[in-house]
Design an enzyme around this catalytic site. Structure first.
Site, mmCIF file in Angstrom:
data_model
loop_
_atom_site.group_PDB
_atom_site.id
_atom_site.type_symbol
_atom_site.label_atom_id
_atom_site.label_comp_id
_atom_site.label_asym_id
_atom_site.label_seq_id
_atom_site.Cartn_x
_atom_site.Cartn_y
_atom_site.Cartn_z
ATOM 1 C CG HIS A 85 -52.207 -18.900 3.643
ATOM 2 N ND1 HIS A 85 -52.068 -18.031 4.709
ATOM 3 C CD2 HIS A 85 -51.001 -19.539 3.527
ATOM 4 C CE1 HIS A 85 -50.853 -18.152 5.218
ATOM 5 N NE2 HIS A 85 -50.186 -19.047 4.513
ATOM 6 C CB CYS A 103 -51.649 -14.635 5.669
ATOM 7 S SG CYS A 103 -53.253 -14.524 4.872
#
Length: 482
Positions: free
Chosen positions: A282, A181
Site C-alpha cells: 500500500h 493507491c
C-alpha cells in the site's frame, strides 16, 4: 538496495523487483481490502450499474475453469479468443478499461506518468536512507514523500479519533477502488504543491474537485479516463485480463470466508504467521501544508495531522515513517519516493536570471567603444529559449538580483568591470545550459524506457510460436526435452 531494517541508520530495507514476472508481490500497490473507515456511514458514492447476471452459487477456481472452457468452447472459438486476448490494445480500449493495474514502486514510472500528464515541473526519485544528511541532498523543494509498505490490517493503529476533517487548504482524496493507491498518493502530493505547473488536464481536475469532500474526489479520480489510462499505460491486454481474473478470484475467496464465519460458532484468532507472496502493498503520502505535516492514506476518510513542522519537514516525516516501520518490523519490504521540483525548472530559472543580468549590462554599455561582449539575446535566440520555456520578453521583465543592482550601481563600477562581469555571466550561462541539456536527456531517456515497456510484443511472440507449431518445430522441441 538494503535488506533488513536499521533502527539506528534509518536505512530503508527494500526488495528488488523481478523482471521475470509481472505477478511478483514485491513493491507493488495493494488491492484495497477495505473501504475507508466509516466510509459508508458518512458518504454515499454513486455506484456502478449492477450486473443483470444472477450471482453464481458455486466457486470457479482455476482448475475448474479449464475444464469448463474445454467443455463449452469449440476449438475454432478458442483460437479466436486467444487471438483477441493476445492482440495489441488501442488507446481507446485502454481508456475504456475501468480497472487499475498494480504499479511498481519505480521512479521511472512515476516520472513518465507526470510527463504524460503535463506536470513537468516535478521529479520523482528513490530515497535509500532516512539519514538527515542523505535527505539534505534531495533536490529542493521536496513537495512530498510516497511510502510503500506491506499492508496488514491487523497491524494498523486505530487512530480514527485523532484524525480530523479535511481542511480547506488541504487537497486529499480517498482510494475508492482497488490498485489505485499509487496514483492516489501521487495526486495527494501533486495537488498540494504550490507554484508548480500541473498541466491543462490536472489543473482542470484540481479546480473542479477543490471544494469536494475526499470520497467524492476519490470517486472522480477513479472515473477520470485521462489519469486512469496513463496509470495503466504500461499494461498489456493480458495484464488487464489477469487483473480482472485475480480480482474475481479474491472476491470469491472473500465470499467463502464470509460463509465460513457465519456458520462457525468459534471466534477466529490471528494466526501470527508471516504473510504469503499474496500480501498486499500500500502507498501513502506525507505532505507539508501551511506549516503542518499530514499523513494522507487513501484508505481512511480523514487525513492525519502529525503536528507542526519544526525545522525540516523531512526530518519530522522520517520520524513518523520509522515509527510505522517499527510497527511492521516483522515485514522487511519498504520503499520511499521523494516528489521534488525538477532540476529543469531550477536550472531554467537560474539561467533566465543570469541572462537578464547580461542583457542589462549590454543595454548600459553597448555604446561604449571598449565594449566587446555580444548581445546575449543574439546568442540565445527566441527559438533556442523556447526549448527551455523562456522568451526574450519574459527575461527582460525579470527583477534583477539585489546583489547585481548593488554592484553595478556602485560609483567605482566602470566599463572594464562591466565587461569582466559580462564574461563571467556568459560562462555561467554556458554551464547552466549544458546542465539543462544533460538533465533533459535524462528525462527523455526515462520516458523512452517506459515507452519501451508500453510496447507490447505479445502479438509478435504469439505469431512466432504459432508458426513454429505449424512447422512441427515445437513438437520436436518437446520430444527432444523428453
Amino acid at each position: 538496495m538494503m535488506a533488513g531494517a536499521s533502527e539506528q541508520t534509518g536505512v530503508l530495507p527494500v526488495s528488488p523487483i523481478s523482471n521475470d514476472s509481472p505477478d511478483t508481490g514485491v513493491r507493488r500497490s495493494s488491492r484495497a481490502k477495505k473501504a475507508p473507515t466509516k466510509y459508508d456511514e458518512e458518504y454515499t458514492i454513486p455506484a456502478h450499474e449492477a450486473s443483470n447476471q444472477p450471482a453464481t452459487k458455486k466457486s470457479r477456481p482455476k482448475r475448474k475453469a479449464a475444464q469448463i472452457a474445454g467443455e463449452n468452447i469449440e476449438l475454432e472459438d478458442a483460437a479466436t479468443l486467444l487471438e483477441e486476448m493476445l492482440s495489441r490494445m488501442t488507446q481507446d480500449e485502454r481508456k475504456e478499461y475501468g480497472g487499475w493495474v498494480e504499479l511498481e514502486s519505480e521512479p521511472g514510472f512515476f516520472n513518465a506518468m507526470l510527463q504524460e500528464m503535463g506536470a513537468r515541473d516535478f521529479k520523482v526519485q528513490e530515497v535509500y536512507s532516512l539519514d538527515p544528511d542523505i535527505l539534505g541532498f534531495l533536490p529542493q523543494p521536496v513537495h512530498g514523500l510516497i511510502f510503500l509498505f506491506e499492508y496488514q490490517g491487523g497491524n494498523e493503529q486505530s487512530d480514527e479519533e485523532t484524525r480530523q476533517d479535511c481542511p480547506d487548504d488541504l487537497w486529499f482524496a480517498n482510494q475508492t477502488t482497488a490498485n489505485a493507491c499509487a496514483t492516489v498518493a501521487l495526486m495527494n502530493i501533486v495537488m498540494n504543491a504550490q507554484g508548480m505547473t500541473l498541466g491543462t488536464q490536472l489543473q482542470k481536475f484540481r479546480n473542479f474537485t477543490k471544494s469536494l469532500a475526499p470520497p467524492y474526489r476519490g470517486h472522480l479520480l477513479d472515473t477520470n479516463d485521462f489519469i486512469r489510462s496513463i496509470h495503466n499505460s504500461v499494461a498489456r491486454r493480458i495484464d488487464l485480463i489477469s487483473e480482472d481474473l485475480a480480482l474475481d478470484n479474491k472476491h470469491e475467496e472473500s465470499q467463502k470466508r464470509r460463509k465460513i464465519t457465519k456458520t462457525s460458532s468459534r471466534p477466529t484468532r490471528p494466526s501470527g504467521k508471516k504473510p504469503s507472496a499474496d500480501t498486499n502493498y500500500h502507498y501513502i503520502a506525507y505532505v507539508p501544508v501551511n506549516g503542518q505535516l499530514w499523513e494522507l492514506d487513501g484508505l481512511h476518510v480523514k487525513p492525519l495531522c502529525l503536528g507542526p513542522i519544526a525545522g525540516s519537514w523531512l526530518e519530522t516525516a522520517s520520524v513518523a515513517i520509522q515509527e510505522r516501520m517499527m510497527r511492521n518490523s516483522e515485514y522487511a519490504s519498504y520503499s520511499l519516493l521523494a516528489i521534488g521540483q525538477s532540476p529543469l525548472k531550477t536550472l531554467a530559472s537560474e539561467f533566465a536570471t543570469s541572462l537578464a543580468c547580461s542583457r542589462a549590462l549590454h543595454e548600459l554599455y553597448s555604446g561604449n567603444t571598449t565594449w566587446t561582449a555580444p548581445d546575449p539575446f543574439k546568442v540565445f535566440t527566441e527559438l533556442r529559449l523556447a526549448q527551455r520555456n523562456l522568451t526574450h520578453e519574459g527575461i527582460a521583465a525579470l527583477e534583477l538580483p539585489k546583489s547585481f543592482v548593488k554592484k553595478t550601481s556602485h560609483p567605482d563600477f566602470n566599463p572594464k568591470e562591466a565587461l569582466k562581469l559580462a564574461k563571467e555571466l556568459g560562462t555561467e550561462q554556458d554551464s547552466l545550459d549544458a546542465q539543462y541539456v544533460s538533465e533533459l536527456a535524462n528525462v527523455d531517456e526515462t520516458v523512452e524506457t517506459i515507452r519501451g515497456r508500453q510496447r507490447d510484443y505479445t502479438p509478435a511472440v504469439h505469431q512466432w510460436v504459432r508458426v513454429l507449431a505449424e512447422k512441427g518445430v515445437l513438437r520436436q522441441f518437446i520430444q527432444d526435452m523428453n
